[in-house]
Design a protein around this motif. Sequence first.
Motif, PDB file in Angstrom:
ATOM      1  N   VAL A 165      32.798  -8.088  39.164  1.00  0.00           N
ATOM      2  CA  VAL A 165      31.772  -8.547  40.421  1.00  0.00           C
ATOM      3  C   VAL A 165      30.435  -7.249  40.570  1.00  0.00           C
ATOM      4  N   LEU A 166      30.685  -6.963  40.162  1.00  0.00           N
ATOM      5  CA  LEU A 166      29.376  -5.978  40.356  1.00  0.00           C
ATOM      6  C   LEU A 166      28.379  -6.801  39.192  1.00  0.00           C
ATOM      7  N   ALA A 167      29.031  -7.277  37.927  1.00  0.00           N
ATOM      8  CA  ALA A 167      28.439  -8.185  36.897  1.00  0.00           C
ATOM      9  C   ALA A 167      28.055  -9.081  36.821  1.00  0.00           C
ATOM     10  N   ALA A 168      27.944  -9.678  38.188  1.00  0.00           N
ATOM     11  CA  ALA A 168      27.404 -10.893  38.494  1.00  0.00           C
ATOM     12  C   ALA A 168      25.988 -11.070  38.940  1.00  0.00           C
ATOM     13  N   ASP A 169      25.732  -9.564  39.147  1.00  0.00           N
ATOM     14  CA  ASP A 169      24.708  -9.615  39.678  1.00  0.00           C
ATOM     15  C   ASP A 169      23.523  -9.041  38.563  1.00  0.00           C
ATOM     16  N   GLN A 170      23.651 -10.398  37.627  1.00  0.00           N
ATOM     17  CA  GLN A 170      22.515  -9.588  36.466  1.00  0.00           C
ATOM     18  C   GLN A 170      21.279  -8.935  35.711  1.00  0.00           C
ATOM     19  N   GLU A 171      20.598  -9.138  37.178  1.00  0.00           N
ATOM     20  CA  GLU A 171      19.518  -8.464  37.120  1.00  0.00           C
ATOM     21  C   GLU A 171      20.037  -6.992  37.239  1.00  0.00           C
ATOM     22  N   ARG A 172      20.900  -6.387  38.768  1.00  0.00           N
ATOM     23  CA  ARG A 172      21.035  -5.667  38.339  1.00  0.00           C
ATOM     24  C   ARG A 172      21.443  -4.525  37.442  1.00  0.00           C
ATOM     25  N   ALA A 173      22.344  -5.248  36.801  1.00  0.00           N
ATOM     26  CA  ALA A 173      22.699  -4.894  34.913  1.00  0.00           C
ATOM     27  C   ALA A 173      21.828  -4.687  33.941  1.00  0.00           C
ATOM     28  N   THR A 174      20.769  -5.995  34.031  1.00  0.00           N
ATOM     29  CA  THR A 174      19.755  -5.115  33.119  1.00  0.00           C
ATOM     30  C   THR A 174      19.204  -4.297  33.609  1.00  0.00           C
ATOM     31  N   LEU A 175      18.616  -3.754  34.653  1.00  0.00           N
ATOM     32  CA  LEU A 175      18.398  -3.016  34.663  1.00  0.00           C
ATOM     33  C   LEU A 175      18.648  -1.232  34.747  1.00  0.00           C
ATOM     34  N   LEU A 176      20.031  -1.536  35.640  1.00  0.00           N
ATOM     35  CA  LEU A 176      20.678  -0.535  35.390  1.00  0.00           C
ATOM     36  C   LEU A 176      20.329  -0.116  32.634  1.00  0.00           C
ATOM     37  N   HIS A 177      20.416  -0.912  32.624  1.00  0.00           N
ATOM     38  CA  HIS A 177      20.639  -0.505  30.802  1.00  0.00           C
ATOM     39  C   HIS A 177      19.264  -0.418  30.812  1.00  0.00           C
ATOM     40  N   GLU A 178      18.220  -1.026  31.162  1.00  0.00           N
ATOM     41  CA  GLU A 178      16.898  -0.752  31.024  1.00  0.00           C
ATOM     42  C   GLU A 178      16.679   1.042  31.283  1.00  0.00           C
ATOM     43  N   ALA A 179      17.025   1.598  32.288  1.00  0.00           N
ATOM     44  CA  ALA A 179      16.283   2.692  32.428  1.00  0.00           C
ATOM     45  C   ALA A 179      17.515   3.698  31.879  1.00  0.00           C
ATOM     46  N   GLU A 180      18.692   3.565  31.155  1.00  0.00           N
ATOM     47  CA  GLU A 180      19.035   4.595  30.111  1.00  0.00           C
ATOM     48  C   GLU A 180      19.038   4.592  28.816  1.00  0.00           C
ATOM     49  N   THR A 181      18.027   3.475  28.261  1.00  0.00           N
ATOM     50  CA  THR A 181      17.716   3.119  26.780  1.00  0.00           C
ATOM     51  C   THR A 181      15.843   3.416  26.999  1.00  0.00           C
ATOM     52  N   ILE A 182      15.289   2.984  28.510  1.00  0.00           N
ATOM     53  CA  ILE A 182      13.671   2.792  28.310  1.00  0.00           C
ATOM     54  C   ILE A 182      12.643   4.013  27.611  1.00  0.00           C
ATOM     55  N   GLN A 183      11.807   3.820  27.065  1.00  0.00           N
ATOM     56  CA  GLN A 183      10.964   5.340  26.472  1.00  0.00           C
ATOM     57  C   GLN A 183       9.559   5.104  27.277  1.00  0.00           C
ATOM     58  N   ASP A 184       9.482   3.785  27.946  1.00  0.00           N
ATOM     59  CA  ASP A 184       8.223   3.921  28.551  1.00  0.00           C
ATOM     60  C   ASP A 184       8.701   4.304  30.037  1.00  0.00           C
ATOM     61  N   GLY A 185       7.298   5.876  30.502  1.00  0.00           N
ATOM     62  CA  GLY A 185       7.206   6.128  31.518  1.00  0.00           C
ATOM     63  C   GLY A 185       7.526   5.255  32.754  1.00  0.00           C
TER      64      GLY A 185
END
Length: 632
Positions: free
Chosen positions: A86-106
């Motif tokens: 169910v949580l994976a259905a919100d693709q925007e949230r899933a993408t943002l969470l992944h980006e928050a863990e990997t992004i380097q740009d402050g």
Amino acid sequence: MSTLVINNLTLRIFGRPLLENASLTIENGQKVGLVGRNGAGKSTLLAAIAGDIPIDDGEILIPNRIRMARVKQEAPSGPLSLIDTVLAADQERATLLHEAETIQDGYRLAEVHERLIAINADSAPARAAIILAGLGFSEENQKRPVSDFSGGWRMRVALASTLFLNPDLLLLDEPTNHLDLEATLWLESWLEGFSGSALIVSHDRNLLDQSVNAIAHLNQRKLSLTVGGYEEFIRIKNEKALQQNREVEKIAAKRAHMQSFVDRFRAKATKARQAQARLKALEKLPPLQAIVEETSVHFEFPQPIELPPPLITLQQVNAGYGDRTILSGISLRIDPDDRIALLGANGNGKSTFIKLIAGRLEPFSGTIHNNPKLSVGYFAQHQLEDLVPEHTPLEHMQTALPKSTQTELRSQLARFGLDADRVDTKVNSLSGGEKARLVLALATRHNPNILLLDEPTNHLDLDAKESLVHALSAFNGAVILISHDARLIELVADRLWLVNNGTVAPFDGDIKEYRQWLDDQRKEANQQSKAENTSTTSSQKEARKERAEKRKLLQPLRNKIKDAEKIMSKCASEILKLEEKLADTNFYSSAKPEEMKAIQIKLSDFQKKQEEAEETWLELHSELEEAEADNS
């Protein structure tokens, strides 16, 4: 502002037009029920709005800012847990969470966190869990992989995923098909609180009355919108039909009068001019065409022979499958006039209990005693799959009743709307509703004293459901019903039995109070999962206990109301039989004067009893309303 605008839409399937120049507008926050006969194109229209199929002409306009969601046709599967699916259905949230863990740009990281706050990402797991719980999944089940569940339960996960997205425009196609009553009641409440727009195809009349604020009718390839629920739609539709039929009658009378003048004076020179004028006026009159509707399906259950009570007695019965006990300690009786609906979530044992009564399941222990002359009619959805695809309804009935004549076989099928054309059609060419009606015809071929109906309306449209209600009301035997349709239960059942915690027991209350009971159960479950303090939990239990006590105090009054309703129904049935007899011209040629007098006296007695029962019913209802108001 509009969420959805359909302008002059034309849709064809294999060259067959389903919609032609049809238009519809849905405003922000408007929840619309889409109704129409089977095959009219309701599901096709949803697919076109979702962009799954091309349109032939016209336009479907949805603003870019609108987020749309529709339940996927395929049930989800795989190793992911229900909650993660169910949580994976919100693709925007899933993408943002992944980006928050990997992004380097402050700077980008700050933007991501701002967006996560804006979409309430932290509360997402709790929201997903509430939706799954509402649709019948326990906290433990929510952690299990989707692949552990059957197709029907996985479709509930698909529905949960769609609701979780909380879109601006929600498209739902028969959302209650895979739900039980408990999940259906929860969905009704969820839709009532939903702030977005919705277009919902449904045959569930209760949902169409409780959860939508307008009805779109797809009829004769056009769309028309009526504000209000389904009951209001029917009222307005009937009024329009009456008005149009009255206009048709006026036009017919005017046309006949003109034609009479023309026929009389066409040949007379002195009247020739007037006759020509009348001919031209006739041509200008609108065509004689009243509102044309498809013939509604008619149901008629064969009446059983009368048997003394009880029909069935259960004493300390335990039952289940293999070495697993599902139900235990059941001691109940079923009488000829019982109309019982079984409540309880799927998996609690409702179908198991029905199978026990039907004789399809032997108890582990205890005794089940049936009246020696008892005949049982059992309907379940799985029986549709047991039909032979290459056989016709007539062949199925011939196999079931090998000693019956062709006339008798066709008569039994006709009781359930299977006419001369359909009885010779192979099962694989029948609709789901027609197959369901065939199974009902087969189940009732021996004039059963008790009908056991396990979700009888899943494939029936709104009109067929109404016919089923009328047929069950006219049936003189007992009925035990499992259904996710709250309105069907309210109209058919006068007793509710709750299947819960491994047992079956009467529920003191009606559907409204059962809804409250379910809400209490969910609140308690939520409180336990959040480990709230003992005092709060105790107060909730006290409140629930208090409501149960109030229901118990009012139950005798409700029983008296139901007794009055039974008398009213019985009198109405007897009055109809006697009036039909008196209306039969053959009766007067053969009946003796004393026989006619006896029937007149009998008719008068039943009419008097009916009036007395109606007065009693009104007084009791008034008393009940006052008592409920005092207790609220």
